[in-house]
Design a protein around this motif. Structure first.
Motif, mmCIF file in Angstrom:
data_model
loop_
_atom_site.group_PDB
_atom_site.id
_atom_site.type_symbol
_atom_site.label_atom_id
_atom_site.label_comp_id
_atom_site.label_asym_id
_atom_site.label_seq_id
_atom_site.Cartn_x
_atom_site.Cartn_y
_atom_site.Cartn_z
ATOM 1 N N ARG A 38 0.968 -1.202 -0.094
ATOM 2 C CA ARG A 38 -0.125 -0.039 0.033
ATOM 3 C C ARG A 38 0.803 1.337 -0.138
ATOM 4 N NH1 ARG A 38 -2.464 -0.219 5.932
ATOM 5 N NH2 ARG A 38 -0.677 0.188 7.173
ATOM 6 N N GLN A 39 0.200 2.321 -0.626
ATOM 7 C CA GLN A 39 1.091 3.521 -0.652
ATOM 8 C C GLN A 39 -0.046 4.738 -0.354
ATOM 9 O OE1 GLN A 39 3.231 4.264 -4.198
ATOM 10 N NE2 GLN A 39 4.744 5.611 -3.156
ATOM 11 N N LYS A 43 3.832 8.988 1.331
ATOM 12 C CA LYS A 43 4.635 8.166 1.978
ATOM 13 C C LYS A 43 5.119 6.975 1.089
ATOM 14 C CE LYS A 43 2.007 8.370 6.269
ATOM 15 N NZ LYS A 43 1.233 7.549 7.185
ATOM 16 N N GLU A 44 6.049 6.290 1.282
ATOM 17 C CA GLU A 44 6.542 5.414 0.371
ATOM 18 C C GLU A 44 5.703 4.018 0.493
ATOM 19 O OE1 GLU A 44 11.361 6.265 1.177
ATOM 20 O OE2 GLU A 44 10.678 4.287 1.703
ATOM 21 N N ARG A 45 5.870 3.312 -0.313
ATOM 22 C CA ARG A 45 5.047 2.090 -0.492
ATOM 23 C C ARG A 45 5.575 1.181 0.602
ATOM 24 N NH1 ARG A 45 3.894 -0.371 -6.592
ATOM 25 N NH2 ARG A 45 3.408 1.796 -6.484
ATOM 26 N N GLU A 46 4.578 0.460 1.179
ATOM 27 C CA GLU A 46 5.091 -0.508 2.221
ATOM 28 C C GLU A 46 4.361 -1.794 2.008
ATOM 29 O OE1 GLU A 46 3.603 -0.062 6.324
ATOM 30 O OE2 GLU A 46 1.780 1.116 5.594
ATOM 31 N N ALA A 92 -4.983 4.082 1.830
ATOM 32 C CA ALA A 92 -4.015 3.917 0.713
ATOM 33 C C ALA A 92 -4.408 3.401 -0.695
ATOM 34 C CB ALA A 92 -2.841 3.286 1.276
ATOM 35 N N TYR A 94 -4.054 0.411 -2.590
ATOM 36 C CA TYR A 94 -3.468 -0.993 -2.272
ATOM 37 C C TYR A 94 -2.906 -1.737 -3.554
ATOM 38 C CZ TYR A 94 -4.567 -1.051 2.577
ATOM 39 O OH TYR A 94 -4.579 -0.399 3.938
ATOM 40 N N SER A 107 9.114 -4.718 -1.685
ATOM 41 C CA SER A 107 8.584 -4.538 -2.985
ATOM 42 C C SER A 107 9.602 -4.664 -4.074
ATOM 43 C CB SER A 107 7.859 -3.070 -3.165
ATOM 44 O OG SER A 107 8.986 -2.094 -2.937
#
Length: 123
Positions: A38-39, A43-46, A92, A94, A107
């Motif tokens: 999710r992002q 924010k960074e993608r996590e 976010a 997804y 990722s």
């Protein structure tokens, strides 16, 4: 052509539930691990959750443990992310993604990605 498509996003209230689906086409999902990421804006993608091809391994980020559950239905070539007890920090976009080897929440190890599915949570 390898393709992943997410669906199931929608507006929910904090504390509510939602199930996301990741439908695969162009390849057989059985042999691949799937990850959900999710992002949020700015924010960074996590990594959120992942499941190995054999279903022997699943991993979830600490932020969603006990609330999100990943599962797969190889017969339908689909992976699901059941999200319960949604919080205001969960909104976010997804994404689902696939890789040839084991489960990972990093990722950079994933090659094919879906276009993303918006999950907003109202305050």
């Amino acid at each position: 052509q390898v393709q992943l498509v997410e669906s199931g996003g929608g507006l929910v209230q904090p504390g509510g539930s939602l199930r996301l689906s990741c439908a695969a086409s162009g390849f057989t999902l059985d042999d691949y691990a799937i990850g959900w990421f999710r992002q949020a804006p700015g924010k960074e993608r996590e990594g959120v959750s992942c499941i190995s091809s054999s279903e022997r391994s699943t991993y979830s980020a600490d932020s969603v443990k006990g609330r999100f559950t990943i599962s797969r239905d190889n017969a339908k070539n689909t992976v699901y992310l059941q999200m319960n007890s949604l919080k205001t920090e969960d909104p976010a976009v997804y994404y689902c993604a696939t890789r040839s080897f084991g489960c990972s929440l990093n990722s950079k190890w994933y090659k094919y990605w879906g276009p993303g599915n918006q999950v907003p949570v109202s305050s």
